[in-house]
Design a protein around this motif. Sequence first.
Motif, short mmCIF file in Angstrom:
data_model
loop_
_atom_site.label_atom_id
_atom_site.label_comp_id
_atom_site.label_asym_id
_atom_site.label_seq_id
_atom_site.Cartn_x
_atom_site.Cartn_y
_atom_site.Cartn_z
N PHE A 1 -0.45 -7.44 27.82
CA PHE A 1 -0.50 -8.17 29.09
C PHE A 1 -1.45 -7.59 30.14
O PHE A 1 -1.91 -8.33 31.00
CB PHE A 1 0.92 -8.27 29.68
N ASP A 2 -1.75 -6.31 30.08
CA ASP A 2 -2.69 -5.76 31.06
C ASP A 2 -4.11 -6.23 30.73
O ASP A 2 -4.48 -6.28 29.55
CB ASP A 2 -2.66 -4.24 31.06
N PRO A 3 -4.91 -6.57 31.74
CA PRO A 3 -6.30 -6.95 31.45
C PRO A 3 -7.10 -5.75 30.92
O PRO A 3 -6.83 -4.60 31.28
CB PRO A 3 -6.84 -7.40 32.82
N THR A 4 -8.03 -6.03 30.02
CA THR A 4 -8.87 -4.96 29.47
C THR A 4 -10.28 -5.07 30.03
O THR A 4 -10.76 -6.16 30.34
CB THR A 4 -8.95 -5.06 27.93
N PHE A 5 -10.92 -3.93 30.15
CA PHE A 5 -12.33 -3.86 30.54
C PHE A 5 -13.00 -2.97 29.50
O PHE A 5 -12.83 -1.75 29.49
CB PHE A 5 -12.47 -3.25 31.94
N ASN A 6 -13.72 -3.58 28.58
CA ASN A 6 -14.30 -2.83 27.46
C ASN A 6 -15.82 -2.83 27.55
O ASN A 6 -16.47 -3.88 27.65
CB ASN A 6 -13.88 -3.46 26.13
N LEU A 7 -16.37 -1.64 27.50
CA LEU A 7 -17.82 -1.46 27.47
C LEU A 7 -18.23 -1.29 26.01
O LEU A 7 -18.07 -0.23 25.42
CB LEU A 7 -18.20 -0.22 28.29
N SER A 8 -18.71 -2.38 25.41
CA SER A 8 -18.97 -2.36 23.96
C SER A 8 -20.38 -1.85 23.62
O SER A 8 -20.60 -1.33 22.53
CB SER A 8 -18.77 -3.75 23.36
N THR A 9 -21.32 -2.02 24.54
CA THR A 9 -22.70 -1.59 24.30
C THR A 9 -23.28 -1.02 25.59
O THR A 9 -23.09 -1.59 26.66
CB THR A 9 -23.58 -2.78 23.85
N LEU A 10 -23.96 0.09 25.48
CA LEU A 10 -24.66 0.68 26.62
C LEU A 10 -25.94 1.30 26.09
O LEU A 10 -25.91 2.24 25.29
CB LEU A 10 -23.78 1.75 27.30
N LYS A 11 -27.09 0.76 26.50
CA LYS A 11 -28.37 1.21 25.97
C LYS A 11 -29.36 1.47 27.10
O LYS A 11 -29.43 0.71 28.07
CB LYS A 11 -28.98 0.16 25.02
N SER A 12 -30.16 2.53 26.90
CA SER A 12 -31.24 2.81 27.84
C SER A 12 -32.13 3.92 27.30
O SER A 12 -31.68 4.75 26.51
CB SER A 12 -30.66 3.24 29.20
N GLY A 13 -33.38 3.91 27.72
CA GLY A 13 -34.28 5.03 27.48
C GLY A 13 -34.76 5.17 26.04
O GLY A 13 -34.62 4.27 25.21
N TYR A 14 -35.31 6.33 25.76
CA TYR A 14 -35.91 6.62 24.46
C TYR A 14 -34.81 6.90 23.44
O TYR A 14 -33.96 7.77 23.65
CB TYR A 14 -36.84 7.83 24.60
N MET A 15 -34.82 6.16 22.32
CA MET A 15 -33.73 6.27 21.35
C MET A 15 -34.23 6.58 19.94
O MET A 15 -33.49 6.48 18.97
CB MET A 15 -32.89 4.99 21.34
N ASN A 16 -35.51 6.95 19.80
CA ASN A 16 -36.07 7.32 18.50
C ASN A 16 -35.90 8.82 18.26
O ASN A 16 -35.26 9.52 19.05
CB ASN A 16 -37.53 6.91 18.42
N ASN A 17 -36.47 9.32 17.18
CA ASN A 17 -36.35 10.74 16.87
C ASN A 17 -37.07 11.59 17.90
O ASN A 17 -38.06 11.17 18.51
CB ASN A 17 -36.93 11.03 15.48
N GLY A 18 -36.57 12.81 18.09
CA GLY A 18 -37.19 13.71 19.04
C GLY A 18 -36.70 13.48 20.45
O GLY A 18 -35.75 12.72 20.70
N ASP B 1 -10.12 3.98 37.68
CA ASP B 1 -8.66 4.22 37.70
C ASP B 1 -7.90 3.13 36.95
O ASP B 1 -6.83 2.69 37.38
CB ASP B 1 -8.15 4.31 39.15
N GLU B 2 -8.49 2.69 35.83
CA GLU B 2 -7.88 1.68 34.96
C GLU B 2 -7.65 0.35 35.69
O GLU B 2 -6.76 -0.43 35.32
CB GLU B 2 -6.56 2.18 34.36
#
Length: 465
Positions: A301-318, A244-245
């Motif tokens: 002035f509002d604080p920011t919450f930034n998700l710049s990277t999120l990685k998991s699992g199989y990330m190759n072709n197929g 909720d921001e």
Amino acid sequence: MKKDNPIINEIKRNNDKFIKDDLIPFLQIPSVTKNKDGINEAIKFIKSYISQFSDKVIQFQGKINPLILSKVKGNTDRFLLIYMMYDTQPVKDLENWIAPPFEAKSKTLPTLPKLGECIIARGAYNSKTPLLSFLNTIKILKDDDDLPFSLYLIIDGEEEMGSPSFPQFLKKYENTFINCKDAYYPALKQDIEGTAVLKLGYKGILSLKIDMFTDNEDVHSSYSNVVSNPAIDLVKLINFLYSDEKISVPSLSKNYELKTEDEKLIEVLSNKKNIEKIKKKARIKQIITQESKDFFIKYLFDPTFNLSTLKSGYMNNGIKNSVPNFSTCNIDIRFAHKIPFNTIFNELKEKIYDFSKNISSNVKINKNVGYGSSKVSKDSVMVKSLINSFKEMNVSTELWPISAASSPLNILKNQLGINYITGGLGIAGNAHTANEFVQVDSIINTRLGYYYFFKKYQENYKTDK
């Protein structure tokens, strides 16, 4: 102040020579933070350049690259601290450049033809042009025995990596800077229309990395009901920390308390309808709010919450239907609140610890970088000196209460109590992206502006005392 004095005449007379013989060779050095050959070449260039007027040069070995400290004696023993940087961002989008990023060729930008000839180079804007222009102005003043006060120059080679060695550097030399009241970061801060933009502070930042993992191998997804899934657990944790921001830590639960000065400046910015200019500069097409005043309060002035990277699992072709054994994310939080970043970090760790009791995945949290926010009054000597120097060049000033960005120089304020500000003349842009540039015709104003700053700071300092 007479505009036909010998210093001004010399700055104007040798401007083309400065660009050709000094600036362009410097911009051609590929001083990307992790390019050791380019970094060493840049250090050699800088040390040779400042040896012409410096009384002492120290090279401090940082975690990644050296920082340079130089003492320059002026006509008084009062010192002003100067911060600059010589490292640059890497080049990741070479195919989008209209000229090679380390050849410093002059071109007309297809997107901004009204600017005329621009030098296209990585570092042209951020921040090798202001660095060398400022050093050249010092040299001219020293040659004429007209440097009004003394300087400590800090030239950082790790800024683009968050200046990880800067706190240790300041701790080692804090007694050297004990009599410095102010610090200045020379920059190119005119917008495309020519208005000088001056921001009276920077947000603080906490950057952290969260890893979620198990002792399992990657197993078939048919087991997903009976084994932990670090990816799902990490998503749940992110929702637990931010929803909720709102960031669910006590120190950032209350809105930033705007001062009267902040509100007045926001009102001016809102009335000028700068949202479209900001969107264009940042290449933003969609924003959350269209109401001008609400936009600036959220943005600044509002604080920011930034998700710049999120990685998991199989990330190759197929496709591989498996339950991952590892998930990771990078989060950065920016805040204007006057709160130590470690307070926020400790509150987050406590929240994460409470959350981890209800899952079977393991959690690891690492702090990447952090420093608090900083502000300086519009009535300070530094701000008045810059505004007055702009007036000498018939340039108007647009004041912002704070920058939405963060700066390692906040550490100067947080650690040593030294006020600092970034500013200067010159039209440039595209930092961190393709076709970084500086307008050729504005470089003379950059150098003259630094000269006037020296004079105005001397005058305002005397008046302030």
